[in-house]
Design a protein around this motif. Structure first.
Motif, PDB file in Angstrom:
ATOM      1  N   THR B  12      47.268  40.898  31.032  1.00 41.57           N
ATOM      2  CA  THR B  12      47.636  40.722  32.325  1.00 41.57           C
ATOM      3  C   THR B  12      46.426  40.605  33.344  1.00 41.57           C
ATOM      4  O   THR B  12      46.385  39.875  34.195  1.00 41.57           O
ATOM      5  CB  THR B  12      48.556  41.734  33.281  1.00 41.57           C
ATOM      6  N   THR B  13      45.231  40.816  32.725  1.00 42.55           N
ATOM      7  CA  THR B  13      43.830  41.134  33.644  1.00 42.55           C
ATOM      8  C   THR B  13      43.726  39.090  33.867  1.00 42.55           C
ATOM      9  O   THR B  13      43.230  39.040  34.397  1.00 42.55           O
ATOM     10  CB  THR B  13      42.450  41.479  33.244  1.00 42.55           C
ATOM     11  N   THR B  14      43.178  39.111  32.445  1.00 42.29           N
ATOM     12  CA  THR B  14      42.825  37.712  32.273  1.00 42.29           C
ATOM     13  C   THR B  14      43.681  36.359  33.202  1.00 42.29           C
ATOM     14  O   THR B  14      43.479  36.059  33.552  1.00 42.29           O
ATOM     15  CB  THR B  14      42.842  37.012  30.901  1.00 42.29           C
ATOM     16  N   ARG B  15      45.035  36.871  33.148  1.00 39.99           N
ATOM     17  CA  ARG B  15      46.165  36.202  34.259  1.00 39.99           C
ATOM     18  C   ARG B  15      45.596  36.550  35.362  1.00 39.99           C
ATOM     19  O   ARG B  15      45.558  35.165  35.918  1.00 39.99           O
ATOM     20  CB  ARG B  15      47.475  36.865  33.406  1.00 39.99           C
ATOM     21  N   LYS B  16      45.403  37.114  35.686  1.00 40.40           N
ATOM     22  CA  LYS B  16      45.334  37.485  37.224  1.00 40.40           C
ATOM     23  C   LYS B  16      43.772  37.034  37.127  1.00 40.40           C
ATOM     24  O   LYS B  16      44.103  36.368  37.805  1.00 40.40           O
ATOM     25  CB  LYS B  16      45.054  38.342  37.322  1.00 40.40           C
ATOM     26  N   LYS B  17      43.265  37.098  36.715  1.00 38.99           N
ATOM     27  CA  LYS B  17      41.916  35.778  36.680  1.00 38.99           C
ATOM     28  C   LYS B  17      42.237  34.567  37.106  1.00 38.99           C
ATOM     29  O   LYS B  17      42.130  33.932  37.619  1.00 38.99           O
ATOM     30  CB  LYS B  17      41.461  36.175  35.826  1.00 38.99           C
ATOM     31  N   ASP B  18      42.868  33.660  36.010  1.00 32.16           N
ATOM     32  CA  ASP B  18      43.992  32.369  35.909  1.00 32.16           C
ATOM     33  C   ASP B  18      44.172  31.976  37.017  1.00 32.16           C
ATOM     34  O   ASP B  18      43.839  31.461  37.583  1.00 32.16           O
ATOM     35  CB  ASP B  18      44.356  32.391  35.065  1.00 32.16           C
ATOM     36  N   ASN B  19      44.692  32.983  37.775  1.00 32.52           N
ATOM     37  CA  ASN B  19      45.767  33.022  38.996  1.00 32.52           C
ATOM     38  C   ASN B  19      44.027  32.337  39.806  1.00 32.52           C
ATOM     39  O   ASN B  19      44.557  31.329  40.883  1.00 32.52           O
ATOM     40  CB  ASN B  19      46.723  34.284  39.253  1.00 32.52           C
ATOM     41  N   ARG B  20      43.780  33.252  40.297  1.00 25.65           N
ATOM     42  CA  ARG B  20      42.697  33.249  41.264  1.00 25.65           C
ATOM     43  C   ARG B  20      42.125  31.618  40.698  1.00 25.65           C
ATOM     44  O   ARG B  20      41.703  31.230  41.839  1.00 25.65           O
ATOM     45  CB  ARG B  20      41.614  34.504  41.614  1.00 25.65           C
ATOM     46  N   ALA B  21      41.234  31.714  39.505  1.00 26.18           N
ATOM     47  CA  ALA B  21      40.438  30.793  39.283  1.00 26.18           C
ATOM     48  C   ALA B  21      41.508  29.256  39.905  1.00 26.18           C
ATOM     49  O   ALA B  21      40.737  28.242  40.355  1.00 26.18           O
ATOM     50  CB  ALA B  21      39.975  30.385  37.856  1.00 26.18           C
ATOM     51  N   PHE B  23      44.101  28.628  41.894  1.00 24.34           N
ATOM     52  CA  PHE B  23      44.724  28.479  43.275  1.00 24.34           C
ATOM     53  C   PHE B  23      42.806  27.988  43.815  1.00 24.34           C
ATOM     54  O   PHE B  23      43.078  26.702  44.484  1.00 24.34           O
ATOM     55  CB  PHE B  23      44.576  30.327  43.469  1.00 24.34           C
ATOM     56  N   PHE B  24      41.956  28.581  43.361  1.00 25.56           N
ATOM     57  CA  PHE B  24      40.269  27.585  43.261  1.00 25.56           C
ATOM     58  C   PHE B  24      40.489  26.220  43.239  1.00 25.56           C
ATOM     59  O   PHE B  24      40.371  25.294  44.333  1.00 25.56           O
ATOM     60  CB  PHE B  24      39.265  28.647  42.802  1.00 25.56           C
ATOM     61  N   PHE B  25      40.866  25.983  42.034  1.00 26.62           N
ATOM     62  CA  PHE B  25      40.344  24.334  41.196  1.00 26.62           C
ATOM     63  C   PHE B  25      41.577  24.009  42.079  1.00 26.62           C
ATOM     64  O   PHE B  25      41.564  22.652  42.279  1.00 26.62           O
ATOM     65  CB  PHE B  25      39.726  24.707  40.226  1.00 26.62           C
ATOM     66  N   LEU B  26      42.714  24.547  42.245  1.00 25.94           N
ATOM     67  CA  LEU B  26      43.950  23.682  43.325  1.00 25.94           C
ATOM     68  C   LEU B  26      43.457  23.159  44.809  1.00 25.94           C
ATOM     69  O   LEU B  26      44.943  22.489  45.493  1.00 25.94           O
ATOM     70  CB  LEU B  26      45.314  24.146  42.928  1.00 25.94           C
ATOM     71  N   LEU B  27      42.685  24.064  44.935  1.00 28.39           N
ATOM     72  CA  LEU B  27      42.504  24.339  46.538  1.00 28.39           C
ATOM     73  C   LEU B  27      42.772  23.222  47.052  1.00 28.39           C
ATOM     74  O   LEU B  27      44.512  22.483  48.325  1.00 28.39           O
ATOM     75  CB  LEU B  27      41.730  25.306  47.334  1.00 28.39           C
ATOM     76  N   PRO B  28      42.179  21.922  46.671  1.00 26.28           N
ATOM     77  CA  PRO B  28      42.632  20.815  47.766  1.00 26.28           C
ATOM     78  C   PRO B  28      43.702  19.670  47.123  1.00 26.28           C
ATOM     79  O   PRO B  28      43.892  19.619  48.281  1.00 26.28           O
ATOM     80  CB  PRO B  28      40.939  20.024  46.826  1.00 26.28           C
ATOM     81  N   TRP B  29      43.852  20.588  45.849  1.00 25.84           N
ATOM     82  CA  TRP B  29      45.594  19.376  45.817  1.00 25.84           C
ATOM     83  C   TRP B  29      46.249  19.570  46.472  1.00 25.84           C
ATOM     84  O   TRP B  29      47.725  19.219  47.150  1.00 25.84           O
ATOM     85  CB  TRP B  29      45.616  19.131  44.165  1.00 25.84           C
ATOM     86  N   PHE B  30      46.816  21.283  46.684  1.00 26.44           N
ATOM     87  CA  PHE B  30      47.614  22.053  47.444  1.00 26.44           C
ATOM     88  C   PHE B  30      47.880  21.451  48.562  1.00 26.44           C
ATOM     89  O   PHE B  30      48.429  21.635  49.793  1.00 26.44           O
ATOM     90  CB  PHE B  30      47.876  23.723  47.167  1.00 26.44           C
TER      91      PHE B  30
END
Lengths: 295, 304
Positions: B12-21, B23-30
Motif C-alpha cells: 500500500t505504501t508503494t501504491r500511494k507513492k505511485d499515485n503521487r508520482a 499525478f506528477f507525470f500525468l499533470l500536463p496530460w490532465f
C-alpha cells in the motif's frame, strides 16, 4: 535414368517453373511496378520541372525534359507576398520546433506513467487517452477558438504550440507506451534498489532507452505540423504571422492562373523540408506506421 | 507482525507513492484533457443549444440549431458529398494498398525502393502544395488534358465541372495509399510461409490461397486500416478548401462537411450552429466506427 535419379535425390524446387519463365515473370513484374511508381510520382516530378520553366510553357509542356533552366520563378515567388517567403519559413519552423519539444516532453511523461506506474483508475484513464486519438479536431475547434481568443492568443503561435505541451497528441503517448512496455523492467528495479525515485528512473533509465520512439515522434510531429493547414488557417489571420501553408494558400488566391511558375516554385520550396525529413527519417517513419498505424 | 502483513503494508505504501508520482507525470496530460480536449467536447455540446456570434454572450436557443439542420440544404449537400467521398475513396485506397502490398511481399528485390516510392505521396498528400498542383493538373489546360490531347482526346476542366470536381479529390485520396500499404506489408510478414506451401501442395490456386489464407489472417489489419481511413476521410479539409478556393464549389460539389463547418463557424461566426454541426460529425464518425466494430465480429478473425 540418371536424370530421374537426380530428380529424386535433389530437393524439389520451391516453384515448379523453368528459370526462363521465372525471369520473364519477374521482369514483367518489375517493369509494371516501376511504371506505376513513375505514374504516381510523375505529377510531383513535373511540378519540380515546371517550376524551372517560363510561365507560358507550363501549359504547353507535359514532358519533363527541360530545354533551358530558368530560376526566375523562384525569385519572383519568393518576393510575391507582403513578406519574403523566408519569413513564412521561419514562422513555420518556430511552430514546428515548439510542437516537437512539447510532444517530446509531455507525451514521454504521460507514457511513463501509463507504462510503468500503478495508480487509481489507470485503466479508465488509459481508455480515455486512447479515445482522444480518434477525436476529430473539428469537434473541439469552436470552444478552443473561443478560449484562445479570450486569452488574446489569436495571431500568436500559442494556440498551435501550447496543446502539444499538454500531451494532446495522444498518438504519441500510445506509441511511447508501447515502446516502454517493451523495455525490460529489471532495469527500473535495479535503479530503484539503488535508491532512484521515479523522476530519476524516467530521466536516466527510460528516456535514454526510448530514443527510437522519440525519433519517430519528432519526425511525425515535424511532418504533420509542417503540413497542418486547418488550425493554422483559423488561428493565424495576420499575414505577418502566416506559416508556409497559409501563405501558400493566400498566394493561390491572389494570383490565380496568372503565375503558376512562381506558385509551383514556392510549392516546391514548401515540400522540400518534408522530402528531406522523409529521406533522413524513413526508417522511423516506416516503423512508426507499421506499429501504430498512423499516417 | 506477520510477513504477509508487512508485505501488504509495503504494497500500500508503494501504491500511494505511485499515485503521487503518476499525478506528477500525468499533470500536463490532465491539464490538456480538461482544457484542450474533453473540456471543449463538453463545451461544444452546450454551445450546440445556443445562438452565439463571439461578440454577444451565448443565448440559449433550445433545439433551434437542430431544427435548422433538417431544413439546411447546404448541410444535406455537404453530407452527400462527404459520404460519397468516404465510401468511394476509402475502398479504392485500401484495395490499391492491399494489392500493392501483396505484389511487394516475400523478398522482392528492390522492396525498399518501391515501398519508399509508393509511400512518399501519403506524406505529401495533405499539403497545400499538392492541392495547388492538383488544381493545375486537373484544370482546363492542365497536365491531364495536355496528356489526353496527345492521344487526341479533348478533355474538360475537371476542377470546374460539378460532375467531376469531387472525383479529382477522390483520386487524390487514393493516391495516398502508401500509408495503409506499409501497414499491410507489416501484417503480411506475420503470416507464416508454410501455410502457403501447405496450401499449394494441396493444390490450392493463388485465388484460393488469397481467400482462405491471406484474407482471414490479415483481417484484423484490414479492419484496422478500414476504421482508421474512414475516420480520416470524414475529416478531410485542406484539399477541398484549396482546390475550390474555400467555397466548396463548383455548385457545392466539393463542399466537404468540415469545409461547411468552417464556413459557418469561422466566416459567419455562427458558433452555436457550428458547435451543433461538430457534434453531428462526432456522432456520425462514432456511429460508423461502432458499425465497423459490430460488423467486424462477422469477418475479422483473431488467432488468439
Amino acid at each position: 535414368m540418371t536424370d530421374l535419379k537426380e530428380r529424386v535425390i535433389a530437393p524439389a524446387p520451391p516453384v515448379p517453373q523453368t528459370p526462363a519463365r521465372n525471369v520473364t515473370r519477374s521482369l514483367a513484374k518489375h517493369t509494371g511496378l516501376i511504371l506505376l511508381a513513375l505514374i504516381m510520382l510523375y505529377p510531383v516530378i513535373w511540378m519540380v520541372v515546371s517550376s524551372l520553366r517560363p510561365n507560358d510553357e507550363i501549359f504547353r509542356s507535359p514532358g519533363i525534359v527541360l530545354d533551358s533552366l530558368q530560376t526566375g520563378n523562384y525569385g519572383e515567388g519568393w518576393n510575391a507576398l507582403s513578406a519574403p517567403f523566408s519569413h513564412f519559413l521561419i514562422n513555420s519552423a518556430i511552430v514546428v520546433l515548439g510542437c516537437i519539444i512539447g510532444n517530446l516532453v509531455s507525451c514521454s511523461m504521460a507514457a511513463y506513467a501509463f507504462a510503468r506506474l500503478e495508480f487509481t483508475g489507470k485503466k479508465l484513464w488509459f481508455a480515455i487517452m486512447l479515445g482522444t486519438i480518434m477525436l476529430p479536431i473539428h469537434v473541439i475547434i469552436v470552444p478552443q477558438y473561443i478560449l484562445f481568443s479570450q486569452l488574446g492568443w489569436i495571431n500568436t503561435f500559442l494556440p498551435l504550440i501550447v496543446p502539444k505541451l499538454l500531451a494532446t497528441d495522444a498518438f504519441f503517448v500510445f506509441l511511447m507506451v508501447q515502446f516502454i512496455r517493451g523495455l525490460p523492467r529489471e532495469l527500473d528495479e535495479a535503479a530503484r534498489i539503488d535508491g532512484a525515485g521515479h523522476p530519476r528512473i524516467f530521466l536516466q533509465v527510460i528516456l535514454p532507452l526510448m530514443l527510437p520512439a522519440l525519433a519517430t515522434t519528432t519526425i511525425f510531429t515535424f511532418i504533420w505540423t509542417w503540413n497542418d493547414f486547418f488550425s493554422q488557417l483559423i488561428y493565424l489571420t495576420d499575414p505577418e504571422m502566416y506559416t508556409v501553408p497559409v501563405a501558400l494558400r493566400s498566394f493561390v488566391d491572389a494570383t490565380v492562373a496568372t503565375s503558376w511558375g512562381s506558385m509551383f516554385a514556392m510549392s516546391v520550396v514548401s515540400l522540400l523540408p518534408i522530402f528531406l525529413a522523409f529521406l533522413i527519417g524513413q526508417r522511423y517513419l516506416i516503423k512508426g506506421i507499421a506499429t501504430t498505424g498512423i499516417k | 507482525m506477520s510477513a504477509i502483513g508487512e508485505l501488504r503494508r509495503l504494497k500500500t505504501t508503494t501504491r500511494k507513492k505511485d499515485n503521487r508520482a503518476a499525478f506528477f507525470f500525468l499533470l500536463p496530460w490532465f491539464a490538456g484533457l480538461i482544457v484542450i480536449t474533453a473540456g471543449p467536447v463538453a463545451a461544444s455540446f452546450v454551445l450546440g443549444f445556443t445562438d452565439y456570434n463571439l461578440i454577444q454572450p451565448p443565448e440559449f436557443s433550445g433545439l433551434e440549431n437542430f431544427q435548422r439542420m433538417i431544413s439546411d440544404e447546404r448541410l444535406h449537400q455537404a453530407l452527400a458529398v462527404t459520404f460519397k467521398y468516404v465510401f468511394i475513396s476509402v475502398p479504392l485506397q485500401l484495395v490499391a494498398a492491399l494489392g500493392l502490398a501483396m505484389l511487394l511481399d516475400r523478398g522482392l528485390r528492390g522492396l525498399a525502393f518501391y515501398r519508399s516510392a509508393f509511400y512518399l505521396p501519403s506524406l505529401l498528400g495533405s499539403s497545400v502544395a499538392i492541392a495547388v498542383l492538383w488544381r493545375q493538373i486537373f484544370g482546363a489546360d492542365g497536365l491531364v488534358n495536355q496528356a489526353l490531347s496527345l492521344v487526341g482526346i479533348d478533355g474538360r476542366s475537371w476542377i470546374s465541372d460539378p460532375s467531376t470536381a469531387l472525383s479529382t479529390l477522390i483520386v487524390l485520396n487514393v493516391w495516398t495509399f502508401g500509408a495503409p500499404m506499409v501497414i499491410f506489408l507489416a501484417g503480411l510478414r506475420q503470416i507464416p510461409a508454410m501455410y502457403y506451401e501447405a496450401a499449394s501442395v494441396d493444390g490450392a490456386g493463388r485465388w484460393t490461397q488469397f481467400r482462405k489464407i491471406t484474407v482471414p489472417l490479415l483481417s484484423p489489419i484490414i479492419f484496422f486500416n478500414l476504421v482508421l481511413q474512414i475516420i480520416h476521410a470524414f475529416q478531410s479539409f485542406t484539399q477541398a478548401f484549396v482546390v475550390s478556393g474555400g467555397t466548396g464549389g463548383p455548385s457545392d460539389s466539393t463542399l466537404f462537411y468540415t469545409l461547411y463547418l468552417y464556413q459557418r463557424g469561422f466566416h459567419n461566426f455562427d458558433m452555436g450552429y457550428a458547435s451543433a454541426l461538430a457534434w453531428l460529425l462526432l456522432i456520425i464518425i462514432a456511429g460508423f466506427t461502432a458499425i465497423n466494430f459490430w460488423a467486424a465480429k462477422r469477418w475479422v478473425f483473431y488467432d488468439d
